[in-house]
Motif scaffolding. Structure first.
Motif, PDB file in Angstrom:
ATOM      1  N   ASN A   1       0.946  -1.259  -0.094  1.00 46.97           N
ATOM      2  CA  ASN A   1      -0.166  -0.036   0.141  1.00 46.97           C
ATOM      3  C   ASN A   1       0.855   1.142  -0.052  1.00 46.97           C
ATOM      4  OD1 ASN A   1      -2.310  -1.417   0.045  1.00 46.97           O
ATOM      5  ND2 ASN A   1      -2.629  -1.274   2.397  1.00 46.97           N
ATOM      6  N   GLN A   2       2.188   1.344   0.704  1.00 47.30           N
ATOM      7  CA  GLN A   2       2.799   2.544   0.989  1.00 47.30           C
ATOM      8  C   GLN A   2       3.412   2.747  -0.413  1.00 47.30           C
ATOM      9  OE1 GLN A   2       5.571   3.138   4.416  1.00 47.30           O
ATOM     10  NE2 GLN A   2       7.148   2.767   2.721  1.00 47.30           N
ATOM     11  N   PHE A   3       3.743   1.653  -0.979  1.00 44.77           N
ATOM     12  CA  PHE A   3       4.512   1.716  -2.551  1.00 44.77           C
ATOM     13  C   PHE A   3       3.614   2.129  -3.430  1.00 44.77           C
ATOM     14  CE2 PHE A   3       6.155   0.061  -6.687  1.00 44.77           C
ATOM     15  CZ  PHE A   3       7.412   0.443  -6.390  1.00 44.77           C
ATOM     16  N   LEU A   4       2.420   1.591  -3.374  1.00 47.73           N
ATOM     17  CA  LEU A   4       1.542   2.306  -4.609  1.00 47.73           C
ATOM     18  C   LEU A   4       1.181   3.707  -4.092  1.00 47.73           C
ATOM     19  CD1 LEU A   4      -1.066  -0.830  -4.589  1.00 47.73           C
ATOM     20  CD2 LEU A   4       0.426  -0.068  -6.213  1.00 47.73           C
ATOM     21  N   ALA A   5       1.178   4.182  -2.967  1.00 51.29           N
ATOM     22  CA  ALA A   5       0.839   5.454  -2.567  1.00 51.29           C
ATOM     23  C   ALA A   5       1.969   6.298  -3.044  1.00 51.29           C
ATOM     24  CB  ALA A   5       0.621   5.572  -0.811  1.00 51.29           C
ATOM     25  N   GLY A   6       3.115   5.858  -2.943  1.00 57.00           N
ATOM     26  CA  GLY A   6       4.303   6.310  -3.382  1.00 57.00           C
ATOM     27  C   GLY A   6       4.384   6.668  -4.934  1.00 57.00           C
ATOM     28  N   ILE A   7       4.018   5.739  -5.587  1.00 57.67           N
ATOM     29  CA  ILE A   7       3.707   5.857  -7.173  1.00 57.67           C
ATOM     30  C   ILE A   7       2.852   7.089  -7.382  1.00 57.67           C
ATOM     31  CG2 ILE A   7       2.967   4.904  -9.060  1.00 57.67           C
ATOM     32  CD1 ILE A   7       3.521   2.100  -8.090  1.00 57.67           C
TER      33      ILE A   7
ATOM     34  N   LEU B   1       1.843   9.505  -5.516  1.00 62.63           N
ATOM     35  CA  LEU B   1       2.289  10.809  -4.893  1.00 62.63           C
ATOM     36  C   LEU B   1       3.482  11.288  -6.092  1.00 62.63           C
ATOM     37  CD1 LEU B   1       2.608  13.232  -2.892  1.00 62.63           C
ATOM     38  CD2 LEU B   1       4.195  11.799  -1.701  1.00 62.63           C
ATOM     39  N   ALA B   2       4.558  10.218  -6.360  1.00 59.32           N
ATOM     40  CA  ALA B   2       5.443  10.585  -7.245  1.00 59.32           C
ATOM     41  C   ALA B   2       4.972  11.228  -8.695  1.00 59.32           C
ATOM     42  CB  ALA B   2       6.390   9.542  -7.755  1.00 59.32           C
ATOM     43  N   VAL B   3       3.870  10.621  -9.079  1.00 59.86           N
ATOM     44  CA  VAL B   3       3.274  10.975 -10.331  1.00 59.86           C
ATOM     45  C   VAL B   3       2.625  12.476 -10.305  1.00 59.86           C
ATOM     46  CG1 VAL B   3       1.385  10.613 -11.960  1.00 59.86           C
ATOM     47  CG2 VAL B   3       2.705   8.497 -11.351  1.00 59.86           C
ATOM     48  N   VAL B   4       2.045  12.549  -9.174  1.00 53.48           N
ATOM     49  CA  VAL B   4       1.427  13.850  -8.826  1.00 53.48           C
ATOM     50  C   VAL B   4       2.517  15.166  -8.912  1.00 53.48           C
ATOM     51  CG1 VAL B   4       0.429  15.485  -7.041  1.00 53.48           C
ATOM     52  CG2 VAL B   4      -0.671  13.231  -7.742  1.00 53.48           C
ATOM     53  N   ILE B   5       3.432  14.616  -8.070  1.00 51.96           N
ATOM     54  CA  ILE B   5       5.080  15.702  -8.024  1.00 51.96           C
ATOM     55  C   ILE B   5       5.251  15.908  -9.425  1.00 51.96           C
ATOM     56  CG2 ILE B   5       7.045  16.151  -7.240  1.00 51.96           C
ATOM     57  CD1 ILE B   5       4.532  16.501  -5.246  1.00 51.96           C
ATOM     58  N   GLY B   6       5.729  14.915 -10.212  1.00 52.63           N
ATOM     59  CA  GLY B   6       6.204  15.008 -11.522  1.00 52.63           C
ATOM     60  C   GLY B   6       5.348  15.852 -12.400  1.00 52.63           C
ATOM     61  N   LEU B   7       3.979  15.582 -12.515  1.00 50.48           N
ATOM     62  CA  LEU B   7       3.234  16.255 -13.133  1.00 50.48           C
ATOM     63  C   LEU B   7       3.299  17.744 -12.865  1.00 50.48           C
ATOM     64  CD1 LEU B   7       0.389  13.706 -13.897  1.00 50.48           C
ATOM     65  CD2 LEU B   7       2.026  14.449 -15.471  1.00 50.48           C
TER      66      LEU B   7
ATOM     67  N   GLY C   1      11.052   9.563  -7.191  1.00 56.34           N
ATOM     68  CA  GLY C   1       9.909   9.917  -6.194  1.00 56.34           C
ATOM     69  C   GLY C   1       9.513   8.402  -5.739  1.00 56.34           C
ATOM     70  N   THR C   2       9.078   7.720  -6.666  1.00 56.80           N
ATOM     71  CA  THR C   2       8.394   6.170  -6.355  1.00 56.80           C
ATOM     72  C   THR C   2       9.245   5.365  -5.607  1.00 56.80           C
ATOM     73  OG1 THR C   2       7.156   6.084  -8.519  1.00 56.80           O
ATOM     74  CG2 THR C   2       7.715   4.108  -7.555  1.00 56.80           C
ATOM     75  N   LEU C   3      10.505   5.521  -5.809  1.00 60.34           N
ATOM     76  CA  LEU C   3      11.781   4.610  -4.796  1.00 60.34           C
ATOM     77  C   LEU C   3      11.586   5.340  -3.565  1.00 60.34           C
ATOM     78  CD1 LEU C   3      14.540   3.995  -7.360  1.00 60.34           C
ATOM     79  CD2 LEU C   3      12.781   2.164  -6.589  1.00 60.34           C
ATOM     80  N   ILE C   4      11.686   6.627  -3.531  1.00 62.02           N
ATOM     81  CA  ILE C   4      11.964   7.199  -2.250  1.00 62.02           C
ATOM     82  C   ILE C   4      10.616   7.316  -1.300  1.00 62.02           C
ATOM     83  CG2 ILE C   4      12.382   9.609  -1.001  1.00 62.02           C
ATOM     84  CD1 ILE C   4      14.483   9.925  -3.111  1.00 62.02           C
ATOM     85  N   PHE C   5       9.442   7.670  -2.098  1.00 59.11           N
ATOM     86  CA  PHE C   5       8.360   7.785  -1.340  1.00 59.11           C
ATOM     87  C   PHE C   5       7.731   6.191  -1.021  1.00 59.11           C
ATOM     88  CE2 PHE C   5       7.255  11.635  -3.970  1.00 59.11           C
ATOM     89  CZ  PHE C   5       7.887  12.390  -3.221  1.00 59.11           C
ATOM     90  N   GLY C   6       8.001   5.180  -1.876  1.00 60.26           N
ATOM     91  CA  GLY C   6       7.305   3.988  -1.884  1.00 60.26           C
ATOM     92  C   GLY C   6       8.151   3.095  -0.904  1.00 60.26           C
ATOM     93  N   PHE C   7       9.557   3.329  -0.718  1.00 65.96           N
ATOM     94  CA  PHE C   7      10.286   2.577   0.134  1.00 65.96           C
ATOM     95  C   PHE C   7      10.395   3.300   1.486  1.00 65.96           C
ATOM     96  CE2 PHE C   7      12.410   0.292  -3.490  1.00 65.96           C
ATOM     97  CZ  PHE C   7      11.241  -0.501  -3.815  1.00 65.96           C
ATOM     98  N   GLY C   8      10.606   4.614   1.380  1.00 66.24           N
ATOM     99  CA  GLY C   8      10.737   5.298   2.622  1.00 66.24           C
ATOM    100  C   GLY C   8       9.961   5.560   3.453  1.00 66.24           C
ATOM    101  N   GLY C   9       8.592   5.953   2.847  1.00 68.90           N
ATOM    102  CA  GLY C   9       7.401   6.411   3.419  1.00 68.90           C
ATOM    103  C   GLY C   9       7.301   7.610   3.569  1.00 68.90           C
ATOM    104  N   LEU C  10       6.878   8.279   4.519  1.00 72.05           N
ATOM    105  CA  LEU C  10       6.322   9.836   4.975  1.00 72.05           C
ATOM    106  C   LEU C  10       7.851  10.543   5.304  1.00 72.05           C
ATOM    107  CD1 LEU C  10       4.821  12.118   5.239  1.00 72.05           C
ATOM    108  CD2 LEU C  10       4.131  11.489   7.666  1.00 72.05           C
TER     109      LEU C  10
END
Length: 274
Positions: A9-15, A17-23, A43-52
């Motif tokens: 779930n965290q990884f999917l949320a990271g994806i 968030l990363a897409v939103v930030i990139g766009l 962003g996917t790697l950092i958000f998805g693996f590292g979390g908040l």
């Protein structure tokens, strides 16, 4: 199974968030198309693996640096010919600033009991934030910068030039990352953590300046009669001649190396202080 579901779930949320930030970065003009795609990947790697906590540091860097770039864009237009790239970041700039952080996020996932990846990540983010703040605010200095290697005055925007204004901005940029990092990971001793991250940001940024003054590739534009980081042909078709440095050491490579140094220094200082 519960842990796996949470991680997924965290990884999917990271994806997302990363897409939103990139766009958002592309729409705001802070990222080129290639830069937006690279930001989504990192962003996917950092958000998805590292979390908040990890997301907070990356977002602090991206938002603050983008705001500063837009706020002082008028001043940098006058110096645009000196810089290799503009304020609209491409994939190379994104990887140079975030590549080390993405690697550390993967390491943190593989070795969850280790604390050093987080400290290293804070150091690398402090470095790129400090360096960006120094660049954006340092050009506002009323005094000419001095080359970090010999103290001689050089024109504003010269690679390796530092000013008191830029150095203070460097410290502030690193301290902001340190403060945000402590707020989201308050289990660390505040004084030691803030000191380690802030000083790592300052040291990493000074490494950037040192590389810029010594081995970064610098060229001479015969039309404008100025030094430049750009390895291009100018508008009159004349080649931009190399005058010092190594051809492979462009500004993106300088930024990446300094970010790695910031990561190492952060871990080293934390161990020294604690």
């Amino acid at each position: 199974m519960a842990d796996l579901t949470f991680s997924l779930n965290q990884f999917l949320a990271g994806i997302g968030l990363a897409v939103v930030i990139g766009l958002a970065g592309w729409a705001a003009g802070s990222l080129s198309i290639s830069g937006a795609l690279a930001a989504m990947m990192i962003g996917t790697l950092i958000f998805g693996f590292g979390g908040l906590p990890w997301a907070a540091l990356l977002l602090t860097f991206f938002i603050s640096s983008s705001l500063l770039s837009r706020l002082f864009s008028g001043k940098k237009i006058l110096l645009a010919e000196k810089f290799e790239k503009g304020s609209r970041r491409d994939w190379g700039q994104v990887f140079a600033n975030g590549g080390a952080g993405a690697f550390l996020a993967v390491i943190a996932l593989l070795f969850p009991q280790q604390t050093w990846p987080w400290l290293a990540f804070a150091g690398t983010m402090a470095t790129v934030n400090a360096d960006t703040w120094a660049t954006e605010i340092g050009v506002l200095s009323a005094k000419l910068p001095r080359l970090i290697t010999n103290g001689k005055q050089v024109p504003t925007g010269t690679s390796g030039g530092i000013t008191l204004t830029g150095t203070l901005a460097t410290c502030l940029g690193g301290a902001v990352i340190g403060l945000v990092g402590w707020l989201v990971q308050s289990s660390y001793a505040a004084g030691a953590y803030l000191a380690a991250v802030t000083l790592a940001g300052l040291a990493g940024s000074l490494v950037d300046s040192l590389l810029g003054a010594t081995i970064q590739a610098i060229y001479y534009d015969p039309v404008r009669q100025k030094e430049t980081e750009r390895r291009i042909f100018n508008e009159n078709g004349q080649p931009v001649a190399p005058i010092r440095g190594q051809e492979w050491m462009n500004n993106d490579m300088v930024n990446f190396i300094s970010s790695v140094c910031g990561a190492l220094i952060s871990v080293g200082l934390w161990r020294l202080f604690t």
